[in-house]
Design an enzyme around this catalytic site. Sequence first.
Site, PDB file in Angstrom:
ATOM      1  N   GLY A  17      44.680 105.365 -20.537  1.00  0.00           N
ATOM      2  CA  GLY A  17      44.245 104.226 -21.363  1.00  0.00           C
ATOM      3  C   GLY A  17      43.256 104.824 -22.379  1.00  0.00           C
ATOM      4  O   GLY A  17      42.877 105.975 -22.962  1.00  0.00           O
ATOM      5  N   ASP A  63      33.375 106.936  -8.088  1.00  0.00           N
ATOM      6  CA  ASP A  63      33.376 105.595  -8.127  1.00  0.00           C
ATOM      7  C   ASP A  63      31.974 105.188  -8.899  1.00  0.00           C
ATOM      8  O   ASP A  63      30.627 105.308  -8.419  1.00  0.00           O
ATOM      9  CB  ASP A  63      33.026 105.189  -6.450  1.00  0.00           C
ATOM     10  CG  ASP A  63      32.848 103.803  -6.162  1.00  0.00           C
ATOM     11  OD1 ASP A  63      32.729 102.861  -7.219  1.00  0.00           O
ATOM     12  OD2 ASP A  63      32.893 103.605  -5.042  1.00  0.00           O
ATOM     13  N   TYR A 154      36.332  88.669 -15.797  1.00  0.00           N
ATOM     14  CA  TYR A 154      36.345  89.548 -16.968  1.00  0.00           C
ATOM     15  C   TYR A 154      35.300  89.166 -18.352  1.00  0.00           C
ATOM     16  O   TYR A 154      34.595  90.035 -18.709  1.00  0.00           O
ATOM     17  CB  TYR A 154      37.705  89.949 -17.494  1.00  0.00           C
ATOM     18  CG  TYR A 154      37.783  90.898 -18.281  1.00  0.00           C
ATOM     19  CD1 TYR A 154      37.921  92.337 -17.815  1.00  0.00           C
ATOM     20  CD2 TYR A 154      38.146  90.987 -19.765  1.00  0.00           C
ATOM     21  CE1 TYR A 154      38.156  93.360 -18.415  1.00  0.00           C
ATOM     22  CE2 TYR A 154      38.246  92.074 -20.494  1.00  0.00           C
ATOM     23  CZ  TYR A 154      38.080  93.350 -19.710  1.00  0.00           C
ATOM     24  OH  TYR A 154      38.498  94.290 -20.796  1.00  0.00           O
ATOM     25  N   LYS A 158      32.100  91.169 -19.243  1.00  0.00           N
ATOM     26  CA  LYS A 158      31.959  92.002 -20.625  1.00  0.00           C
ATOM     27  C   LYS A 158      30.841  91.102 -21.437  1.00  0.00           C
ATOM     28  O   LYS A 158      30.227  91.885 -22.536  1.00  0.00           O
ATOM     29  CB  LYS A 158      33.391  91.929 -21.297  1.00  0.00           C
ATOM     30  CG  LYS A 158      34.328  92.635 -20.523  1.00  0.00           C
ATOM     31  CD  LYS A 158      33.899  94.128 -20.610  1.00  0.00           C
ATOM     32  CE  LYS A 158      35.073  95.058 -19.975  1.00  0.00           C
ATOM     33  NZ  LYS A 158      34.621  96.447 -19.968  1.00  0.00           N
TER      34      LYS A 158
END
Length: 257
Positions: A17, A63, A154, A158
Amino acid sequence: MKRLNDKTCLVTGAASGIGLAIAETFLREGAKVLLTDIDSARGESEAQRLRDEGLDAWFACHDVTDEAAWKQVLQGLQERWGRLDVLVNNAGIAILADVETLSLAQWRKVNAVNLDAVFIGTQQAIAAMKEQGGSIINVASIEGIIGEPMVPSYNASKGGVRIFSRAAAAHCARRGYAIRINNLCPGYAATAMITGGMAEMGNELAQQFQNYLEQRIPMGRLGGTEEIARGALFLASDDSSYMTGADLVIDGGYLAQ
Protein backbone atom coordinates in the site's frame (compact mmCIF):
# COMPACT_ATOMS: atom_id res chain seq x y z
CA MET A 1 21.15 15.53 -7.04
CA LYS A 2 18.31 13.32 -5.85
CA ARG A 3 16.05 14.90 -3.25
CA LEU A 4 16.86 12.43 -0.44
CA ASN A 5 20.44 11.65 -1.37
CA ASP A 6 22.05 9.57 1.46
CA LYS A 7 19.15 10.18 3.86
CA THR A 8 18.37 7.23 6.13
CA CYS A 9 14.66 6.55 6.50
CA LEU A 10 12.31 4.28 8.41
CA VAL A 11 8.84 3.58 7.02
CA THR A 12 6.38 1.53 9.06
CA GLY A 13 3.60 -0.52 7.50
CA ALA A 14 5.76 -0.70 4.39
CA ALA A 15 5.04 -4.21 3.12
CA SER A 16 2.20 -2.94 0.93
CA GLY A 17 0.00 0.00 0.00
CA ILE A 18 0.95 3.57 0.78
CA GLY A 19 3.87 2.54 2.99
CA LEU A 20 5.50 0.50 0.24
CA ALA A 21 4.93 3.30 -2.28
CA ILE A 22 6.57 5.79 0.09
CA ALA A 23 9.54 3.50 0.70
CA GLU A 24 10.05 2.92 -3.01
CA THR A 25 9.74 6.64 -3.82
CA PHE A 26 12.32 7.51 -1.15
CA LEU A 27 14.71 4.85 -2.43
CA ARG A 28 14.50 6.14 -5.98
CA GLU A 29 15.32 9.61 -4.65
CA GLY A 30 18.60 8.37 -3.18
CA ALA A 31 17.56 7.34 0.35
CA LYS A 32 18.44 4.28 2.36
CA VAL A 33 15.21 2.81 3.68
CA LEU A 34 14.31 0.34 6.39
CA LEU A 35 10.85 -1.05 5.65
CA THR A 36 9.02 -2.44 8.68
CA ASP A 37 5.77 -4.38 9.00
CA ILE A 38 4.22 -7.32 10.84
CA ASP A 39 3.88 -9.12 7.47
CA SER A 40 7.41 -10.55 7.34
CA ALA A 41 6.98 -12.66 4.23
CA ARG A 42 5.71 -9.83 2.08
CA GLY A 43 8.04 -7.26 3.61
CA GLU A 44 11.13 -9.40 3.02
CA SER A 45 10.00 -10.10 -0.54
CA GLU A 46 9.50 -6.42 -1.37
CA ALA A 47 12.80 -5.40 0.20
CA GLN A 48 14.61 -8.09 -1.80
CA ARG A 49 12.90 -6.92 -4.99
CA LEU A 50 14.11 -3.39 -4.34
CA ARG A 51 17.65 -4.55 -3.49
CA ASP A 52 17.70 -6.51 -6.74
CA GLU A 53 17.22 -3.16 -8.48
CA GLY A 54 20.32 -1.82 -6.73
CA LEU A 55 18.45 0.14 -4.06
CA ASP A 56 19.50 0.23 -0.39
CA ALA A 57 16.38 -1.35 1.10
CA TRP A 58 16.14 -3.59 4.15
CA PHE A 59 13.28 -5.09 6.12
CA ALA A 60 12.56 -5.68 9.82
CA CYS A 61 9.54 -7.34 11.38
CA HIS A 62 8.03 -4.72 13.66
CA ASP A 63 5.00 -4.56 15.94
CA VAL A 64 4.55 -0.80 16.17
CA THR A 65 2.49 -1.10 19.37
CA ASP A 66 5.50 -2.58 21.24
CA GLU A 67 7.84 0.03 22.72
CA ALA A 68 10.68 -2.49 23.07
CA ALA A 69 10.31 -3.42 19.40
CA TRP A 70 10.74 0.24 18.44
CA LYS A 71 14.00 0.43 20.38
CA GLN A 72 15.27 -2.74 18.72
CA VAL A 73 14.37 -1.55 15.21
CA LEU A 74 15.96 1.87 15.71
CA GLN A 75 19.09 0.32 17.19
CA GLY A 76 19.41 -1.94 14.15
CA LEU A 77 18.96 1.01 11.79
CA GLN A 78 21.60 3.06 13.58
CA GLU A 79 24.03 0.14 13.62
CA ARG A 80 23.59 -0.27 9.86
CA TRP A 81 23.57 3.37 8.76
CA GLY A 82 24.63 5.45 11.79
CA ARG A 83 21.68 7.85 11.98
CA LEU A 84 17.96 8.38 11.38
CA ASP A 85 16.95 11.28 9.14
CA VAL A 86 13.31 10.53 8.30
CA LEU A 87 10.59 8.56 10.06
CA VAL A 88 7.25 7.84 8.39
CA ASN A 89 4.67 6.56 10.88
CA ASN A 90 2.44 4.89 8.32
CA ALA A 91 1.24 1.62 9.88
CA GLY A 92 -2.51 1.66 10.42
CA ILE A 93 -5.68 -0.42 10.61
CA ALA A 94 -9.42 0.20 10.37
CA ILE A 95 -12.43 -1.69 11.72
CA LEU A 96 -15.87 -1.21 10.19
CA ALA A 97 -18.39 -0.78 13.02
CA ASP A 98 -20.59 2.12 14.03
CA VAL A 99 -20.61 3.70 17.49
CA GLU A 100 -23.38 1.38 18.70
CA THR A 101 -21.75 -1.87 17.63
CA LEU A 102 -18.04 -1.10 18.07
CA SER A 103 -16.59 -2.96 21.06
CA LEU A 104 -14.16 -1.45 23.54
CA ALA A 105 -11.60 -4.06 22.51
CA GLN A 106 -11.94 -2.98 18.86
CA TRP A 107 -11.65 0.69 19.84
CA ARG A 108 -8.46 -0.01 21.79
CA LYS A 109 -6.96 -2.13 18.99
CA VAL A 110 -7.40 0.60 16.38
CA ASN A 111 -6.06 3.32 18.66
CA ALA A 112 -3.10 1.17 19.74
CA VAL A 113 -1.90 0.83 16.14
CA ASN A 114 -2.97 4.18 14.74
CA LEU A 115 -2.30 6.55 17.65
CA ASP A 116 -0.28 4.95 20.47
CA ALA A 117 2.31 3.67 18.00
CA VAL A 118 2.66 7.14 16.45
CA PHE A 119 3.40 8.53 19.92
CA ILE A 120 6.02 5.85 20.62
CA GLY A 121 7.68 6.23 17.23
CA THR A 122 7.69 10.02 17.35
CA GLN A 123 9.10 10.09 20.86
CA GLN A 124 11.92 7.71 20.04
CA ALA A 125 12.66 9.40 16.72
CA ILE A 126 13.03 12.76 18.46
CA ALA A 127 15.60 11.22 20.79
CA ALA A 128 17.48 9.82 17.78
CA MET A 129 17.28 13.02 15.70
CA LYS A 130 17.60 15.95 18.07
CA GLU A 131 21.36 16.33 17.73
CA GLN A 132 21.32 16.53 13.92
CA GLY A 133 17.69 17.17 12.96
CA GLY A 134 15.28 15.31 10.73
CA SER A 135 11.73 14.97 9.47
CA ILE A 136 8.91 12.98 11.06
CA ILE A 137 5.88 12.32 8.88
CA ASN A 138 2.80 11.00 10.63
CA VAL A 139 0.24 9.51 8.27
CA ALA A 140 -3.13 10.77 9.42
CA SER A 141 -6.12 10.93 7.05
CA ILE A 142 -8.95 13.11 5.90
CA GLU A 143 -10.86 10.81 8.29
CA GLY A 144 -9.12 12.71 11.09
CA ILE A 145 -10.76 15.91 9.81
CA ILE A 146 -14.28 14.66 9.04
CA GLY A 147 -16.43 11.94 10.59
CA GLU A 148 -17.71 8.79 8.88
CA PRO A 149 -20.43 6.74 10.63
CA MET A 150 -18.81 3.35 10.04
CA VAL A 151 -15.28 4.10 11.29
CA PRO A 152 -15.52 6.12 14.54
CA SER A 153 -12.42 4.50 16.04
CA TYR A 154 -10.42 5.27 12.89
CA ASN A 155 -11.73 8.86 12.91
CA ALA A 156 -10.70 9.30 16.54
CA SER A 157 -7.25 7.80 16.07
CA LYS A 158 -6.42 9.89 13.01
CA GLY A 159 -7.77 13.07 14.61
CA GLY A 160 -5.53 12.31 17.57
CA VAL A 161 -2.53 11.90 15.28
CA ARG A 162 -3.12 15.32 13.77
CA ILE A 163 -3.27 17.19 17.07
CA PHE A 164 -0.47 15.18 18.67
CA SER A 165 1.80 15.99 15.73
CA ARG A 166 1.14 19.70 16.17
CA ALA A 167 2.04 19.55 19.86
CA ALA A 168 5.21 17.58 19.18
CA ALA A 169 6.17 19.89 16.30
CA ALA A 170 5.79 22.99 18.46
CA HIS A 171 7.83 21.35 21.21
CA CYS A 172 10.73 20.54 18.88
CA ALA A 173 10.72 23.99 17.29
CA ARG A 174 10.66 25.74 20.66
CA ARG A 175 13.50 23.58 21.94
CA GLY A 176 15.61 24.47 18.94
CA TYR A 177 15.71 20.94 17.54
CA ALA A 178 15.96 20.94 13.76
CA ILE A 179 13.15 18.38 13.62
CA ARG A 180 10.05 19.01 11.55
CA ILE A 181 6.87 17.02 12.27
CA ASN A 182 4.01 17.09 9.80
CA ASN A 183 0.87 15.13 8.98
CA LEU A 184 0.23 13.48 5.64
CA CYS A 185 -3.56 13.26 5.19
CA PRO A 186 -4.58 11.03 2.30
CA GLY A 187 -8.08 10.74 1.02
CA TYR A 188 -9.48 7.56 -0.48
CA ALA A 189 -6.66 5.67 -2.20
CA ALA A 190 -6.51 2.34 -3.97
CA THR A 191 -5.12 0.31 -1.07
CA ALA A 192 -5.90 -3.04 0.54
CA MET A 193 -7.54 -1.20 3.45
CA ILE A 194 -10.13 0.34 1.12
CA THR A 195 -10.65 -2.66 -1.14
CA GLY A 196 -10.73 -5.02 1.85
CA GLY A 197 -13.31 -2.86 3.58
CA MET A 198 -15.43 -2.84 0.45
CA ALA A 199 -15.19 -6.63 0.21
CA GLU A 200 -16.65 -6.91 3.72
CA MET A 201 -19.69 -4.93 2.60
CA GLY A 202 -20.83 -7.45 0.01
CA ASN A 203 -21.23 -6.81 -3.70
CA GLU A 204 -24.30 -4.56 -3.61
CA LEU A 205 -23.11 -2.27 -0.81
CA ALA A 206 -19.59 -2.20 -2.23
CA GLN A 207 -20.90 -1.04 -5.61
CA GLN A 208 -23.00 1.63 -3.92
CA PHE A 209 -19.95 2.82 -2.00
CA GLN A 210 -17.84 2.85 -5.17
CA ASN A 211 -20.50 4.93 -6.93
CA TYR A 212 -20.69 7.27 -3.94
CA LEU A 213 -16.94 7.84 -3.97
CA GLU A 214 -16.86 8.53 -7.69
CA GLN A 215 -19.58 11.14 -7.23
CA ARG A 216 -18.21 12.59 -3.97
CA ILE A 217 -14.60 13.00 -5.10
CA PRO A 218 -14.41 15.93 -7.54
CA MET A 219 -11.62 14.24 -9.49
CA GLY A 220 -13.86 11.19 -9.86
CA ARG A 221 -11.42 8.47 -8.83
CA LEU A 222 -9.44 6.96 -5.99
CA GLY A 223 -5.91 8.23 -5.50
CA GLY A 224 -2.90 6.19 -6.53
CA THR A 225 -0.46 5.18 -3.81
CA GLU A 226 2.35 6.79 -5.77
CA GLU A 227 0.45 10.10 -5.69
CA ILE A 228 0.30 9.95 -1.90
CA ALA A 229 3.97 8.96 -1.77
CA ARG A 230 5.00 12.11 -3.63
CA GLY A 231 3.47 14.14 -0.81
CA ALA A 232 5.57 12.22 1.69
CA LEU A 233 8.64 12.91 -0.43
CA PHE A 234 7.95 16.65 -0.24
CA LEU A 235 7.63 16.49 3.56
CA ALA A 236 10.82 14.41 3.87
CA SER A 237 12.89 16.69 1.67
CA ASP A 238 14.34 20.14 2.20
CA ASP A 239 11.61 21.50 -0.10
CA SER A 240 9.40 21.67 3.03
CA SER A 241 12.07 23.25 5.25
CA TYR A 242 9.71 25.95 6.61
CA MET A 243 6.83 23.58 7.28
CA THR A 244 6.11 21.97 10.65
CA GLY A 245 2.96 21.12 12.58
CA ALA A 246 0.97 21.18 9.35
CA ASP A 247 -1.42 18.92 7.44
CA LEU A 248 -0.74 18.02 3.82
CA VAL A 249 -4.08 16.88 2.37
CA ILE A 250 -4.05 14.77 -0.82
CA ASP A 251 -7.65 13.78 -1.51
CA GLY A 252 -8.71 14.57 -5.07
CA GLY A 253 -10.77 17.48 -3.77
CA TYR A 254 -12.88 15.45 -1.30
CA LEU A 255 -12.71 18.13 1.41
CA ALA A 256 -13.16 21.00 -1.01
CA GLN A 257 -16.95 20.74 -1.08
